[in-house]
Design an enzyme around this catalytic site. Structure first.
Site, PDB file in Angstrom:
ATOM      1  N   HIS A   1      91.744 128.331 126.821  1.00  0.00           N
ATOM      2  CA  HIS A   1      92.829 128.015 126.076  1.00  0.00           C
ATOM      3  C   HIS A   1      94.042 129.851 126.709  1.00  0.00           C
ATOM      4  CE1 HIS A   1      90.965 132.556 124.464  1.00  0.00           C
ATOM      5  NE2 HIS A   1      92.169 132.888 123.663  1.00  0.00           N
TER       6      HIS A   1
HETATM    7  N1  UDP Z   1      87.310 129.914 117.549  1.00  0.00           N
HETATM    8  C1  UDP Z   1      87.497 127.930 116.604  1.00  0.00           C
HETATM    9  N2  UDP Z   1      87.992 127.573 116.900  1.00  0.00           N
HETATM   10  C2  UDP Z   1      88.597 126.559 117.900  1.00  0.00           C
HETATM   11  C3  UDP Z   1      88.770 127.199 118.936  1.00  0.00           C
HETATM   12  C4  UDP Z   1      88.097 128.496 118.294  1.00  0.00           C
HETATM   13  O1  UDP Z   1      87.426 128.410 115.212  1.00  0.00           O
HETATM   14  O2  UDP Z   1      89.277 125.355 117.918  1.00  0.00           O
HETATM   15  C5  UDP Z   1      86.808 130.125 117.257  1.00  0.00           C
HETATM   16  C6  UDP Z   1      85.931 131.164 118.040  1.00  0.00           C
HETATM   17  O3  UDP Z   1      84.934 130.814 117.472  1.00  0.00           O
HETATM   18  C7  UDP Z   1      86.522 132.107 117.555  1.00  0.00           C
HETATM   19  C8  UDP Z   1      88.072 133.242 117.599  1.00  0.00           C
HETATM   20  O4  UDP Z   1      88.371 130.938 117.634  1.00  0.00           O
HETATM   21  O5  UDP Z   1      85.817 133.029 116.571  1.00  0.00           O
HETATM   22  C9  UDP Z   1      88.597 133.257 118.616  1.00  0.00           C
HETATM   23  O6  UDP Z   1      88.660 132.482 119.612  1.00  0.00           O
HETATM   24  P1  UDP Z   1      90.247 132.655 120.583  1.00  0.00           P
HETATM   25  O7  UDP Z   1      89.783 131.787 121.793  1.00  0.00           O
HETATM   26  O8  UDP Z   1      90.899 131.216 120.056  1.00  0.00           O
HETATM   27  O9  UDP Z   1      91.180 133.780 120.872  1.00  0.00           O
HETATM   28  P2  UDP Z   1      90.135 135.320 121.541  1.00  0.00           P
HETATM   29  O10 UDP Z   1      88.671 135.614 121.475  1.00  0.00           O
HETATM   30  O11 UDP Z   1      90.023 134.889 123.153  1.00  0.00           O
HETATM   31  O12 UDP Z   1      90.777 136.239 121.471  1.00  0.00           O
END
Ligand code: UDP
Length: 354
Positions: A202
């Site tokens: 993402h």
């Molecule tokens: N997440 C989720 N569903 C999805 C993708 C991610 O619940 O389809 C959760 C993931 O498990 C994590 C959180 O969203 O706990 C953050 O993920 P993301 O990759 O969006 O952000 P980052 O951690 O890179 O800021």
């Protein structure tokens, strides 16, 4: 003690809920939650709050769909109004988003104390908007809750020993959340293969760079022949794939819409391993005893790399495939890297004692 918590994105709600559960043990603590609206998605409907047992925000600022400047500016203005009305003792902020920096800046200009959870993390890549938010937020906070020793060392090397800011090693509230929700995980509404890799992509550095995106999917196509790859993917990224005719081996790669967190935990529990460019998911892989290949050139969670739970492969298809085939991951996940679910308690204790 009166606290205003500022959140704007789904993961921030999940982390803030863990700390709210710890606040709720003390009658003298009153917390109100402000939702900036930064990330609004349909998954954040009523069901999200009910299913996740997350306290509903007292304020919805509804600021979204704007560029960085307009978004942060409007947040600053609206958060300031809330803080002038509420006169809290503390403003509590999480992570590295525009909501984080806006909350910290609004509070510090009003001389309201700022507590930053997930402080001290650095990617050393100033092209990431998150890195700018982290550095600025840390510097204007009064107490910094660092998830790891690495985070504390980052602050030391930036001279924080000579600055009057309290630094506390708290562990990671995300592990508190993962443990709390582990019991409540939910199977997603589709058939899962017996063996699969869970992958997410993402970050703008991958989704907005067609060459990187192509290379990653080239690796997935190859690895998918061996173990199926399931990818919860934002529709925006799916469109980029279609538009650029990036080929998917649809027999072996299963793209699904983004899933709820409880479903994500089900996927984490049942996958063979994780491949991701997400910060959160790298740790969640570890929480659920899974090895991880990180599709970035650097990570803030270096202890996972140092201990061979995780390996960096960037967007280099050969490197991704080679690591998948040959890297000797550490399979003993018992190490205490993130306080094993007690971070929220440490945070509340430190705020009470400040
Ligand atoms: N997440 C989720 N569903 C999805 C993708 C991610 O619940 O389809 C959760 C993931 O498990 C994590 C959180 O969203 O706990 C953050 O993920 P993301 O990759 O969006 O952000 P980052 O951690 O890179 O800021």
């Amino acid at each position: 003690m009166r606290i205003i918590t500022i959140v704007g994105a789904r993961p921030q709600f999940i982390k803030a809920a863990a700390v709210s559960r710890a606040f709720a043990k003390y009658q003298e603590i009153e917390e109100k939650i402000v939702h900036t609206g930064q990330h609004f998605d349909t998954n954040m409907s009523d069901i999200f709050f009910e299913e996740m047992e997350i306290p509903r925000p007292h304020y919805n600022l509804d600021i979204n769909g704007l560029g960085h400047g307009a978004m942060t500016g409007q947040m600053l203005e609206k958060i300031e109004k809330v803080l002038i009305d509420e006169k809290p003792d503390w403003v509590l902020i999480y992570g590295d988003t525009n909501s984080t920096i806006a909350g910290a800046l609004a509070a510090s200009k009003l001389h309201i104390k700022v507590a930053h959870v997930e402080a001290g993390l650095r990617s050393f890549n100033m092209n990431m908007p998150e890195e700018v938010n982290r550095i600025l937020t840390d510097r204007i906070s009064n107490i910094l809750f660092c998830p790891t020793d690495t985070a504390i060392n980052n602050l030391k090397s930036e001279g924080y020993d000579n600055i009057d800011i309290k630094i506390v090693k708290s562990g990671d509230v995300m592990q508190d959340a993962a443990l709390f929700y582990a019991e409540k995980s939910k199977k997603p509404p589709f058939n899962l293969p017996e063996k699969f890799i869970l992958a997410t992509i993402h970050r703008a550095e991958n989704t907005d760079d067609i060459e990187r995106l192509k290379a990653i999917f080239e690796a997935f196509n190859t690895i998918g022949k061996d173990t199926k790859v399931i990818i919860p993917l934002h529709p925006r990224t799916h469109k980029i794939l279609d538009r650029n005719q990036i080929k998917l081996d649809s027999d072996n790669i299963q793209i699904i819409p983004p899933v709820g967190y409880l479903e994500m935990i089900h996927l984490l529990k049942n996958c063979e391993m994780v491949m991701t460019d997400s910060g959160g998911l790298q740790k969640e892989a570890f929480f659920f005893d899974k090895s991880c290949i990180t599709l970035r050139d650097e990570t803030e969670w270096v202890e996972l790399i140092e201990n061979k739970y995780n390996v960096l492969a960037g967007a280099d298809s050969n490197k991704i495939i080679e690591n998948y085939n040959k890297f000797e991951f550490n399979k003993d996940f018992s190490m205490d890297l993130y306080a094993k679910g007690h971070a929220s308690d440490f945070i509340v204790k430190a705020l009470k004692e400040y």
